[in-house]
Design a protein around this motif. Structure first.
Motif, PDB file in Angstrom:
ATOM      1  N   ASN A 171       0.952  -1.227   0.033  1.00 30.09           N
ATOM      2  CA  ASN A 171      -0.117   0.095   0.006  1.00 30.09           C
ATOM      3  C   ASN A 171       0.921   1.209  -0.028  1.00 30.09           C
ATOM      4  OD1 ASN A 171      -1.343   2.432   1.491  1.00 30.09           O
ATOM      5  ND2 ASN A 171      -3.120   0.823   1.633  1.00 30.09           N
ATOM      6  N   PRO A 172       0.489   2.087  -0.907  1.00 29.89           N
ATOM      7  CA  PRO A 172       1.339   3.414  -0.928  1.00 29.89           C
ATOM      8  C   PRO A 172       1.658   4.014   0.426  1.00 29.89           C
ATOM      9  CG  PRO A 172      -0.403   3.798  -2.297  1.00 29.89           C
ATOM     10  CD  PRO A 172      -0.547   2.312  -1.638  1.00 29.89           C
ATOM     11  N   HIS A 173       0.860   3.825   1.371  1.00 32.38           N
ATOM     12  CA  HIS A 173       0.961   4.588   2.669  1.00 32.38           C
ATOM     13  C   HIS A 173       2.193   4.068   3.571  1.00 32.38           C
ATOM     14  CE1 HIS A 173      -2.372   7.418   2.678  1.00 32.38           C
ATOM     15  NE2 HIS A 173      -2.971   6.478   1.787  1.00 32.38           N
ATOM     16  N   LYS A 197       5.266   5.480   8.737  1.00 31.49           N
ATOM     17  CA  LYS A 197       4.651   5.130   7.399  1.00 31.49           C
ATOM     18  C   LYS A 197       5.532   5.627   6.425  1.00 31.49           C
ATOM     19  CE  LYS A 197      -0.198   5.533   9.007  1.00 31.49           C
ATOM     20  NZ  LYS A 197      -1.481   6.138   8.875  1.00 31.49           N
ATOM     21  N   ALA A 198       5.192   5.494   5.275  1.00 34.11           N
ATOM     22  CA  ALA A 198       6.213   5.883   4.003  1.00 34.11           C
ATOM     23  C   ALA A 198       6.437   7.279   4.002  1.00 34.11           C
ATOM     24  CB  ALA A 198       5.453   5.542   2.687  1.00 34.11           C
ATOM     25  N   PRO A 199       7.785   7.558   4.024  1.00 28.54           N
ATOM     26  CA  PRO A 199       8.426   8.997   4.237  1.00 28.54           C
ATOM     27  C   PRO A 199       7.873   9.748   3.160  1.00 28.54           C
ATOM     28  CG  PRO A 199      10.109   6.957   3.474  1.00 28.54           C
ATOM     29  CD  PRO A 199       8.844   6.402   3.723  1.00 28.54           C
ATOM     30  N   GLN A 200       7.588   9.291   2.114  1.00 29.98           N
ATOM     31  CA  GLN A 200       7.211  10.281   1.091  1.00 29.98           C
ATOM     32  C   GLN A 200       5.806  11.222   1.447  1.00 29.98           C
ATOM     33  OE1 GLN A 200       7.436   7.120   0.372  1.00 29.98           O
ATOM     34  NE2 GLN A 200       5.845   6.518  -1.093  1.00 29.98           N
ATOM     35  N   GLU A 237       2.148  15.338   8.213  1.00 26.35           N
ATOM     36  CA  GLU A 237       2.502  16.280   9.339  1.00 26.35           C
ATOM     37  C   GLU A 237       1.524  17.542   9.356  1.00 26.35           C
ATOM     38  OE1 GLU A 237       6.503  17.182   9.156  1.00 26.35           O
ATOM     39  OE2 GLU A 237       7.036  15.232  10.144  1.00 26.35           O
ATOM     40  N   LYS A 238       1.085  17.940   8.068  1.00 27.29           N
ATOM     41  CA  LYS A 238       0.420  19.220   7.964  1.00 27.29           C
ATOM     42  C   LYS A 238      -0.932  18.689   8.281  1.00 27.29           C
ATOM     43  CE  LYS A 238      -1.453  22.500   4.920  1.00 27.29           C
ATOM     44  NZ  LYS A 238      -2.708  22.824   5.801  1.00 27.29           N
ATOM     45  N   GLU A 239      -1.663  17.445   8.194  1.00 22.99           N
ATOM     46  CA  GLU A 239      -2.850  17.145   8.357  1.00 22.99           C
ATOM     47  C   GLU A 239      -2.928  16.967  10.040  1.00 22.99           C
ATOM     48  OE1 GLU A 239      -4.372  13.910   5.322  1.00 22.99           O
ATOM     49  OE2 GLU A 239      -4.534  12.941   7.398  1.00 22.99           O
TER      50      GLU A 239
END
Ligand code: ATP
Ligand code: MG
Length: 458
Positions: free
Chosen positions: A236-238, A360-363, A369-371
């Motif tokens: 999963n991309p996350h 979670k995925a570093p990208q 963080e903004k969320e």
């Protein structure tokens, strides 16, 4: 070594009566490491009756095993007679203990070399098993034959990894092999004692030591749900780790608080059972927070945690996936969350989410963080405005509803809930005159009635 005055005076009293006496075990180990010992234990050649005779205030804590608690003002210390442990029953308790006059024999019965040192202010260190060398090397090594020691008492298997985690040590090779081999004997150990060791391990500076428990086949016995996590990938991309490694990373990312570490250990525990893979090969874990809260409750009950911790941990798990959904404005979500989790524990959710994000995925880091920042700011606005999030904060009470002509007990509760449900969405509605206005009140009564008829669903 800095020994507290009351301990020195216990040693002096025993010596003065012609007995040997030393501080021993964990306190010697911790003092040698320049850590503050949690408690001070004394070992002595004096028999328990003699210890009771020599001190004015004592408690017969474990008298049959030779342990007497000596009370000195507000302080206390456990004073234990030199002993040899007899045959162990069920890999648990020695059936009988024999008192001995030899300090070395007493040290020989102890679990690890670093725990088998004694110290006397005038005589210095007594270390027949070379605990000091292992302390310097940073290793946990069984005293004598590791297989025999773990056969006598299987709890030592857990203790080996717990001390390694607390002290940043590693478990020596032979000791490790014996622990792995004899781990199945943990089935004879009570859930409470296993829980205490696991809790100390996850609350240590090295919660990642649960990975060692997994590798040694220990979680397979005490927490098999975790093994499934270690074997569940997250395509999963996350994510960038399997579920188990993600759990470990979140424990490392949160402060060493008992509630928070248990919460992270179990927050994704239902991912293995909720995993589905779509046609693109992407894994999803729908409803894993809800399912996870249930599974966590079962595990924490099995581990005999107290009800309050179970309630708080499972609630945090239930809501750990807090995010900016598009179904409702952010402040509505915050108020609903505060209502469900409670004012006190709600801020902990930010720590949980931050730890979850860190693993979670570093990208995605910046976006996450903004969320989280937006959620925190919304929370701060809600708190600053004093929005109501629980029944007691409504501008009306049950008494007001009785006065307004609602006499049915259950209906009073249902109408108050309908009011709160509205106020969570529209805080400006929390106004006495507005809530009790005849046509508005009718709407709340209808809502309460409708909710009842729909089996309590909104
Ligand atoms: P802590 O900081 O957790 O108190 P500790 O080393 O003092 O660590 P305790 O459980 O208080 O651990 O035990 C005191 C001492 O008694 C240990 O240092 C060890 O020498 C001995 N001991 C305790 N439990 C066992 C056991 N299961 N088998 C053998 N020796 C033990
Ligand atoms: Mg201790």
């Amino acid at each position: 070594m800095k020994i507290p005055g009351y301990i020195t005076s216990i040693l002096e009293t025993l010596n003065g009566a012609g007995h040997e006496a030393y501080i021993v075990g964990g306190c010697v180990r911790d003092a040698m490491l320049k850590r503050t010992p949690s408690d001070w234990d004394v070992t002595t050649s004096a028999k328990p009756q003699e210890v009771q005779r020599l001190f004015r205030r004592t408690l017969p804590t474990g008298i049959e095993h030779g342990t007497v608690t000596v009370l000195m003002g507000k302080q206390k210390a456990e004073v234990t007679t030199y002993r040899i442990d007899g045959v162990y029953e069920d890999a648990r308790h020695p059936k009988e203990v024999t008192f001995t006059s030899s300090l070395t024999e007493d040290l020989r019965r102890r679990d690890f070399t670093v725990n088998a040192m004694a110290y006397h202010p005038e005589e210095g260190l007594r270390d027949p098993f070379d605990g000091m060398a292992d302390l310097e090397k940073g290793i946990i090594r069984a005293v004598g034959n590791a297989r025999e020691r773990f056969t006598e008492d299987a709890l030592r298997v857990m203790r080996a990894f717990r001390f390694a985690a607390q002290l940043s040590f590693s478990v020596e090779e032979e000791t490790y092999a014996a622990a792995k081999e004899l781990a199945p004997n943990l089935k004879n150990i009570s859930a409470e004692r296993i829980r205490d060791e696991l809790q100390k391990l996850i609350c240590s500076p090295h919660p990642e030591t649960v990975r060692e428990l997994y590798r040694a086949g220990i979680t397979a016995l005490i927490l098999p749900e975790f093994d499934l996590c270690m074997e569940t990938p997250q395509n999963n991309p996350h994510h960038c780790m399997n579920v188990g490694e993600h759990i470990i990373a979140t424990m490392c990312a949160i402060r060493a608080d008992r509630l928070l570490r248990w919460t992270m250990l179990l927050h994704d525990i239902a991912k293995p059972e909720t995993r589905t893979t779509d046609e693109k090969g992407i894994d999803h874990f729908y409803a894993h927070p809800e399912k996870g809260a249930e599974t966590a409750r079962r595990i924490l009950r099995r581990m005999k945690l107290d009800n309050r911790t179970i309630k708080r941990a499972t609630t945090l798990i239930r809501y750990h996936d807090m995010r900016l959904g598009n179904e409702a404005p952010v402040e509505v979500q915050i108020r609903k969350g505060m209502h469900a989790v409670g004012r006190e524990d709600f801020p902990l959710l930010f720590e949980v989410v931050a730890a979850d994000n860190a693993a979670k995925a570093p990208q995605l880091k910046e976006r996450k963080e903004k969320e989280l920042r937006d959620l925190r700011e919304a929370y701060e606005r809600v708190v600053a405005r004093g929005d109501a999030v629980q029944l007691s904060e409504l501008q009306v009470s049950g008494a007001d509803l009785i006065e307004a002509g609602i006499t049915d007990g259950p209906e009073i509760g249902e109408v108050l809930n309908a009011m709160l449900s509205d106020v969570l969405k529209r805080p400006e509605h929390n106004d006495r005159a507005f809530l009790l206005n005849a046509s508005q009140l009718k709407q709340y009564r209808n809502a309460a009635e409708g909710k009842k008829n729909h089996g309590g669903r909104e």
